[in-house]
Design an enzyme around this catalytic site. Structure first.
Site, PDB file in Angstrom:
ATOM      1  N   ASN A   1      -0.548  -5.357  -0.131  1.00 31.93           N
ATOM      2  CA  ASN A   1       0.535  -4.404   0.757  1.00 31.93           C
ATOM      3  C   ASN A   1       0.322  -2.648  -0.041  1.00 31.93           C
ATOM      4  OD1 ASN A   1       2.514  -7.630   1.101  1.00 31.93           O
ATOM      5  ND2 ASN A   1       1.644  -5.929   2.978  1.00 31.93           N
TER       6      ASN A   1
ATOM      7  N   ILE B   1       3.051   2.378   0.394  1.00 26.15           N
ATOM      8  CA  ILE B   1       3.474   0.749   0.259  1.00 26.15           C
ATOM      9  C   ILE B   1       3.675   0.469   1.480  1.00 26.15           C
ATOM     10  CG2 ILE B   1       5.377  -0.641  -0.300  1.00 26.15           C
ATOM     11  CD1 ILE B   1       6.009   1.105  -2.753  1.00 26.15           C
ATOM     12  N   CYS B   2       3.252  -0.343   2.315  1.00 24.84           N
ATOM     13  CA  CYS B   2       3.278  -0.819   3.575  1.00 24.84           C
ATOM     14  C   CYS B   2       4.336  -1.963   2.986  1.00 24.84           C
ATOM     15  CB  CYS B   2       1.908  -1.824   3.902  1.00 24.84           C
ATOM     16  SG  CYS B   2       1.743  -2.255   5.165  1.00 24.84           S
ATOM     17  N   LEU B   3       5.501  -1.751   3.544  1.00 29.30           N
ATOM     18  CA  LEU B   3       6.838  -2.311   3.438  1.00 29.30           C
ATOM     19  C   LEU B   3       7.648  -1.838   4.465  1.00 29.30           C
ATOM     20  CD1 LEU B   3       9.122  -4.557   1.977  1.00 29.30           C
ATOM     21  CD2 LEU B   3       9.479  -2.554   0.822  1.00 29.30           C
TER      22      LEU B   3
END
Length: 151
Positions: free
Chosen positions: A80, A87-89
């Site tokens: 992620n 950041i893929c959050l």
């Protein structure tokens, strides 16, 4: 100039200083409360244990109504995390809420290390290895952990 964002960031900073979550630290840059640097330590009893990762957090004058831009400055191999450190959050994107403070953001990122979402990959190779070849994934993470000591 005292804006709501700057007041909130000072409150977040004081809270982070007085009651820091385990394995997390952060502070604004000397001359800019809207730019922060943070450190996240890899969680104990995980493949990330012993890691020291540096991050940048950039806030707008719309904080806490808008999420900050958060990036790893340290090299990262994670399903992620994009190549540029972004950041893929969900809480940094479509699930953002003003209730999240800096401690919550950093704690969520620390948790993401051990609990990635390979179905929403930012790094397809890392996601593939996480799903299909845990041994190789763990080996690459160990390399990143060791590199984090000198970065």
């Amino acid at each position: 100039m005292s804006t709501a964002a700057r007041r909130r960031l000072m409150r977040d900073f004081k809270r982070l200083q007085s009651d820091p979550p385990a394995g997390i630290s952060g502070a604004p840059l000397e001359n800019n409360i809207l730019m922060w640097q943070a450190v996240i330590f890899g969680p104990d009893d995980s493949i990330w244990e012993g890691a020291t990762f540096k991050l940048s957090l950039q806030f707008s004058e719309e904080y806490p109504n808008d999420a900050p831009t958060v990036k790893f400055l340290s090299k990262m191999f994670h399903p992620n995390v994009y190549a540029d450190g972004s950041i893929c959050l969900d809480i940094l994107q479509n699930q953002w809420s003003p209730i999240y403070d800096i401690a919550a953001i950093l704690t969520s990122i620390q948790s993401l290390l051990c609990d990635p979402n390979p179905n929403s990959p930012a790094n397809s190779e890392s996601a593939r290895l996480f799903r299909e070849n845990k041994r190789e994934y763990n080996r690459k993470v160990k390399e990143i952990v060791e590199q984090s000591w000198s970065s």
